[in-house]
Design an enzyme around this catalytic site. Structure first.
Site, mmCIF file in Angstrom:
data_model
loop_
_atom_site.group_PDB
_atom_site.id
_atom_site.type_symbol
_atom_site.label_atom_id
_atom_site.label_comp_id
_atom_site.label_asym_id
_atom_site.label_seq_id
_atom_site.Cartn_x
_atom_site.Cartn_y
_atom_site.Cartn_z
ATOM 1 N N GLY A 216 -0.581 10.397 3.996
ATOM 2 C CA GLY A 216 0.027 9.984 2.745
ATOM 3 C C GLY A 216 0.089 8.476 2.671
ATOM 4 N N GLN B 41 3.174 0.345 0.079
ATOM 5 C CA GLN B 41 2.590 0.079 1.394
ATOM 6 C C GLN B 41 1.348 -0.804 1.319
ATOM 7 O OE1 GLN B 41 2.772 4.456 2.588
ATOM 8 N NE2 GLN B 41 3.162 3.436 4.539
ATOM 9 N N CYS C 191 4.739 6.250 10.576
ATOM 10 C CA CYS C 191 4.534 5.544 9.310
ATOM 11 C C CYS C 191 3.457 4.486 9.492
ATOM 12 C CB CYS C 191 5.850 4.896 8.869
ATOM 13 S SG CYS C 191 5.713 4.021 7.301
ATOM 14 N N LEU C 192 2.527 4.431 8.554
ATOM 15 C CA LEU C 192 1.451 3.438 8.631
ATOM 16 C C LEU C 192 2.002 2.020 8.576
ATOM 17 C CD1 LEU C 192 -1.117 5.140 6.215
ATOM 18 C CD2 LEU C 192 -1.104 5.205 8.716
ATOM 19 N N HIS D 121 8.694 11.709 2.602
ATOM 20 C CA HIS D 121 8.418 10.424 3.266
ATOM 21 C C HIS D 121 7.879 9.413 2.246
ATOM 22 C CE1 HIS D 121 6.852 8.102 6.920
ATOM 23 N NE2 HIS D 121 6.257 7.503 5.904
ATOM 24 N N GLU D 122 6.911 9.860 1.439
ATOM 25 C CA GLU D 122 6.295 8.943 0.470
ATOM 26 C C GLU D 122 7.264 8.588 -0.662
ATOM 27 O OE1 GLU D 122 3.778 7.627 1.559
ATOM 28 O OE2 GLU D 122 3.322 9.143 3.058
ATOM 29 N N HIS E 60 9.458 5.821 0.281
ATOM 30 C CA HIS E 60 8.831 4.494 0.181
ATOM 31 C C HIS E 60 9.026 3.893 -1.213
ATOM 32 C CE1 HIS E 60 6.960 3.700 3.992
ATOM 33 N NE2 HIS E 60 6.265 4.816 4.007
#
Ligand SMILES: [Zn+2]
Length: 182
Positions: A49, A54, A99-100, A141-142, A145
């Site tokens: 995702g 991000q 997480c990226l 999660h997204e 963000h």
């Protein structure tokens, strides 16, 4: 356009609530290109995702997809604009996330097992569906963000936090590449 750099924790965009996309702008070339870039960036970073903040874009858009594995189902590509995520119950389940924007860490995060997803797709059409299990985890999660929240904020016990290298060494049967990383 190739994948864009993923910004990391410390960049203010990750702590700033994202703005809704005016529906009339969704079908513009600029926005479609942004969505393409987000998908390319997610795949290049081996994430399941990615949210627009991000890559430093403070708009309410996230994308997700999962190839599928022994543990997780195949999830086709989803693009969600201006989302509203509503849990179906107060129940919470724990599983590993990464997480990226916080590379190389994994931690146990409580999430709702089932959520309702409302919003618009990349054509501006209305979305309204139920996501459960792994998909529900990615979506939450997204969505976080877009509100300036990262998975560390959701952890109830930071003692489960670990670096992927050590984590895969000591966590029998767990694969850091097979966790919800978005
Ligand atoms: Zn993330």
């Amino acid at each position: 356009m190739p994948a864009r750099p993923v910004i990391r924790l410390g960049h203010p965009a990750l702590r700033t609530p994202a703005q809704p996309v005016p529906p009339a702008q969704i079908r513009t070339e600029e926005l479609q290109q942004l969505v393409e870039d987000m998908v390319d960036t997610m795949h290049a970073a081996h994430g399941v995702g990615l949210a627009a903040p991000q890559i430093g874009v403070e708009l309410q858009i996230f994308v997700y997809a999962c190839e599928g594995s022994e543990r997780h189902p195949h999830i086709p590509l989803h693009v969600v604009v201006n989302p509203l995520i509503t849990p179906h119950s107060r129940e919470l389940v724990y599983d590993w996330e990464g997480c990226l924007s916080i590379p190389d860490l994994r931690g146990l995060v409580p999430r709702h097992p089932e959520v309702r997803v409302q919003g618009l797709d990349r054509e501006g059409r209305r979305l309204d569906y139920i996501a459960d299990g792994f998909e529900a985890r990615i979506v939450q999660h997204e969505y976080d963000h877009l509100n300036g929240i990262v998975f560390l904020d959701r952890m109830r016990d930071l003692r489960s936090l670990g670096y992927t290298e050590e984590w895969s060494q000591y966590m029998e049967g767990e694969d850091p590449d097979d966790t919800a990383v978005g």
